[in-house]
Motif scaffolding. Structure first.
Motif, PDB file in Angstrom:
ATOM      1  N   PHE A   1       0.808  -1.229   0.000  1.00 38.18           N
ATOM      2  CA  PHE A   1       0.000   0.000   0.000  1.00 38.18           C
ATOM      3  C   PHE A   1       0.843   1.282   0.000  1.00 38.18           C
ATOM      4  O   PHE A   1       0.374   2.333   0.412  1.00 38.18           O
ATOM      5  N   SER A   2       2.104   1.166  -0.449  1.00 34.43           N
ATOM      6  CA  SER A   2       2.982   2.331  -0.407  1.00 34.43           C
ATOM      7  C   SER A   2       3.448   2.722  -1.799  1.00 34.43           C
ATOM      8  O   SER A   2       3.734   1.862  -2.625  1.00 34.43           O
TER       9      SER A   2
ATOM     10  N   ALA B   1       7.406   2.302  -5.124  1.00 30.98           N
ATOM     11  CA  ALA B   1       7.510   0.850  -5.110  1.00 30.98           C
ATOM     12  C   ALA B   1       8.963   0.383  -5.196  1.00 30.98           C
ATOM     13  O   ALA B   1       9.308  -0.687  -4.738  1.00 30.98           O
TER      14      ALA B   1
ATOM     15  N   ILE C   1      -0.935   4.761  -1.411  1.00 31.43           N
ATOM     16  CA  ILE C   1      -1.415   4.496  -2.776  1.00 31.43           C
ATOM     17  C   ILE C   1      -2.898   4.855  -2.892  1.00 31.43           C
ATOM     18  O   ILE C   1      -3.612   4.984  -1.889  1.00 31.43           O
ATOM     19  N   ILE C   2      -3.319   5.049  -4.137  1.00 29.81           N
ATOM     20  CA  ILE C   2      -4.731   5.218  -4.446  1.00 29.81           C
ATOM     21  C   ILE C   2      -5.165   3.858  -5.003  1.00 29.81           C
ATOM     22  O   ILE C   2      -5.006   3.577  -6.191  1.00 29.81           O
ATOM     23  N   PRO C   3      -5.669   2.961  -4.142  1.00 33.09           N
ATOM     24  CA  PRO C   3      -5.851   1.570  -4.561  1.00 33.09           C
ATOM     25  C   PRO C   3      -7.058   1.356  -5.468  1.00 33.09           C
ATOM     26  O   PRO C   3      -8.055   2.073  -5.391  1.00 33.09           O
TER      27      PRO C   3
ATOM     28  N   ASP D   1       1.106   2.889 -13.234  1.00 32.33           N
ATOM     29  CA  ASP D   1       0.206   3.777 -12.491  1.00 32.33           C
ATOM     30  C   ASP D   1       0.977   4.609 -11.470  1.00 32.33           C
ATOM     31  O   ASP D   1       1.505   4.085 -10.485  1.00 32.33           O
TER      32      ASP D   1
ATOM     33  N   ASN E   1      -0.128   6.576  -9.275  1.00 29.90           N
ATOM     34  CA  ASN E   1      -0.752   6.626  -7.960  1.00 29.90           C
ATOM     35  C   ASN E   1      -0.724   5.284  -7.240  1.00 29.90           C
ATOM     36  O   ASN E   1      -1.292   5.134  -6.167  1.00 29.90           O
ATOM     37  N   ARG E   2      -0.071   4.281  -7.903  1.00 25.37           N
ATOM     38  CA  ARG E   2       0.086   3.000  -7.216  1.00 25.37           C
ATOM     39  C   ARG E   2       1.564   2.587  -7.213  1.00 25.37           C
ATOM     40  O   ARG E   2       1.906   1.415  -7.260  1.00 25.37           O
TER      41      ARG E   2
END
Lengths: 396, 295
Positions: free
Chosen positions: A34-35, A38, A68-70, A185, A187-188
């Motif tokens: 979730f961070s 990466a 992150i924006i999951p 992505d 945001n991920r």
């Protein structure tokens, strides 16, 4: 005058220790899940526990990014992960997505800091998050000192401001260049930094850039001259960016701001040129004050991929010092030879220069050069040094 | 499912309405980003009356990223919008939500932060806040759009057609560049004929600079012709954004979608229409997952 927290990044346990030893009050680290970032070397749960134990023994804090924006596929194990962070002793999570925020609220007592990924640019959006239970909001990097000051007057929520490091040129969290250009992505955790690539700019069929590629790249943020103002405003936390930066970078940047903040808060004389010179010793892109003084100009942009070589090179860490014989045991990090002019950089004293004399290994073999990373070596140092002091070569 | 469009002028509204548009998204550049046209307050009032006389709906977009100094004028604008009795207000900044909440306008709000509504809980979260709807993020697959829409009772929309933006900087990146190189010294504000080409790629990305900063868009416009029958069942609003195009294009696009929806053999019809536009349109992320792996 309220002394703000100095918050530093840490990509590993070693960097975390260095950040604390060189003066950080708190560090932020990434977990395995979730961070963003990466590719930064992230911490697993046992390492997070170790990090928290180390920090708490010193009376310091650890924040974990869960920013992150999951998508739906990324939510498995969220609650268990947040609970594990709580059990490990994490002081706060830094997050951006409502599902992560609400999962933390409903299942843990973790303190919630709102990430810069949601680009909080005004006091109403900060107050929105405060009403949602956040104790702190990391402000957007697009704000001037004046805007931060106005914001401070209109919210009771803790505010955290970036003071040093890389900058998104886009509003954070709103950029999908990477998604569109590389299918990664942003945001991920997949950001490919497409904003730093070279482009041609056309008007119709006419190419407008003649001499150099069109570039949007931002200089890195450096706010030595603005710190005093930010402290006066009442910013709660001053944040250094760079979970992927080197040990030497962390030590140099953290220690410079540490001394500067202490001097300001102790009402000591502020020797700004000294701090500016010191911070240049960390490897870097060219730097600027970003939005701090108002709308960015041509001086805040990076053209032609210009960069600045660090004026110093990190060559070794001190492990031990034999005071009777003036012999230091050091761990090699970069090539050096007898005769090199070096300085010791320490959280305990101003940098002190000396010249490398004989280099010997632990079996007392005399070496013509220190070639091997992490090799333990012995050198003569004419003054007392301590574990975690840094030796760096002075380049001319 | 209703079709929403972004009209270029007052005159086009009757034409677009006749073509089949149900909702008109209108804004003023002081309070909104990336408009096809900035309407004055007087024009907005006129348009509002016109749209109501046509029995259609009007959404006002207030999707600026607000800085402190914008907040008082946003409050003023919200008061103005309140008097108009509009059908929806699109916002992308949580500060705008707070201001509208203070004015008890929550039930009109539609949250479109463009990149942040990415999982089912985003709609659940906003439903609890009592807003009218959300617009699902752009870089999301059709499967994910379906999953998100199933989980909520509030209105769900997507921008299903048009040039989607992929970058917004507060910085004046075009004028700064020319200040550095002196390659060009004319005005570039609002010039929408600029394109960016990356050194190892062929795509030409539209880019422009305005009072909100610098905006960059995808090279191809998104189309959802083959998906429209599926989307009709899961969406409340399908948005067609006409940026970089014109009224004729919007009319043609609405007619294309309605033709497919009304066709006996819609799959075949959709394929024919989609093929016709394939040179400069694509399906965006409807079938393309973005990578999320650790390196």
């Amino acid at each position: 005058m309220k002394k703000p927290e100095l918050l530093a990044p840490a990509g590993s346990l070693e960097k975390l220790k260095i950040a604390f030893i060189y003066g950080a009050d708190a560090v932020f680290i990434g977990g395995k899940n979730f961070s963003l970032r990466a590719r930064a070397s992230n911490f697993d749960i046992p390492e997070i526990k170790k990090a928290c134990d180390f920090a708490h023994d010193l009376g310091k804090k650890v924040y974990v990014t869960t920013n992150i924006i999951p998508h739906n596929d990324n939510l498995e194990g969220l609650v268990e992960y947040l609970q594990a962070l709580e059990t490990s002793g994490v002081d706060a999570i830094i997050c951006a997505s409502p599902i992560i925020i609400d999962s933390a609220k409903q299942n843990t007592n973790l303190e919630i800091h709102i990430s810069t990924q949601v680009s909080s640019t005004n006091y109403e959006s900060v107050n929105f998050w405060a009403q949602e239970g956040a104790t702190r909001v990391v402000l957007a990097r697009e704000l001037s000192k004046h805007e931060i000051s106005e914001l401070r007057k209109n919210t009771n929520c803790d505010i955290e401001v970036f003071i040093h490091g890389g900058m998104c040129v886009s509003y954070s969290g709103r950029c999908t260049l990477s998604n569109n250009m590389t299918d990664r992505d942003a945001n991920r955790g997949g950001c490919a930094h497409s904003c730093r690539w070279n482009y041609d700019l056309y008007e119709g069929e006419t190419k407008l850039n003649k001499s150099i590629p069109f570039s949007m790249s931002s200089k890195d943020l450096q706010t030595v001259k603005q710190i005093s103002g930010l402290i006066d405003i009442g910013v709660d936390s001053l944040k250094i960016e760079g979970r992927m930066k080197s040990l030497h970078y962390i030590a140099t940047v953290v220690n410079t701001y540490r001394k500067l903040i202490d001097d300001i808060c102790d009402d000591s004389e502020i020797d700004l040129p000294k701090y500016l010179l010191e911070i240049k010793k960390a490897e870097n892109r060219l730097t600027s004050h970003g939005f701090m003084e108002g709308m960015t100009t041509v001086n805040e942009q990076l053209y032609n991929m210009r960069s600045e070589n660090p004026s110093q090179e990190f060559i070794a860490f001190v492990h031990d010092y034999d005071e009777e014989n003036f012999i230091a045991t050091i761990e090699q990090r970069n090539y050096f030879v007898p005769g090199d002019e070096v300085e010791v950089f320490s959280p305990n004293f101003e940098p002190l220069k000396f010249r490398i004399d004989e280099i010997v290994d632990l079996e007392n073999n005399i070496l013509d050069a220190a070639r091997h990373p992490k090799q333990m070596l012995k050198v003569f140092i004419p003054f007392k040094v301590s574990k975690y002091d840094i030796i760096r070569k002075i380049k001319h | 499912m209703k079709i929403a469009v972004t009209p270029f002028n007052t005159e086009s509204i009757s034409i677009l309405s006749a073509a089949g548009a149900d909702i008109f998204i209108i804004g003023n550049e002081q309070y909104a980003n990336r408009l096809v046209h900035s309407f004055s307050m007087v024009e907005i009032t006129e348009i509002n009356n016109l749209i109501k006389s046509l029995n259609k709906e009007i959404y006002i977009t207030i999707n600026l990223i607000a800085h402190n100094e914008d907040l008082p004028k946003v409050i003023e604008f919200l008061h103005f919008v309140m008097e108009l009795n509009v059908d929806g207000i699109i916002f992308g900044d949580l500060g705008v939500y707070n201001l509208a909440k203070n004015l008890k306008m929550t039930t009109l709000l539609i949250y479109n932060p463009e990149t942040l509504n990415t999982n089912y809980y985003d709609s659940v979260f906003w439903e609890k806040k009592g807003i009218k709807g959300i617009t699902i993020s752009k870089e999301i697959t059709l499967k994910e759009i379906n999953e998100i829409s199933q989980k909520t009772n509030i209105n769900v929309s997507i921008i299903g057609h048009g040039h989607l933006n992929m970058f917004h900087s507060r910085r004046p990146l075009i004028s700064n560049f020319f200040k550095h190189t002196h390659d060009k010294d004319e005005s570039y504000s609002e010039n929408r004929d600029f394109k960016l080409i990356e050194e190892i790629r062929d795509e030409a990305y539209p880019i422009f600079q305005d009072s909100h900063g610098t905006h960059i868009f995808r090279d191809k416009a998104l189309e959802s012709y083959k998906e429209i029958n599926f989307l009709e069942n899961i969406l409340d609003v399908f948005i067609i954004d006409g940026i970089f195009k014109d009224t004729d294009y919007l009319v043609e696009t609405i007619k294309n979608y309605l033709e497919i929806l009304n066709s006996e053999n819609h799959e075949e019809k959709a394929k024919i229409i989609s093929d016709k536009y394939k040179l400069d349109h694509d399906s965006g992320f409807l079938y393309k997952k973005t990578v999320y792996v650790k390196y």
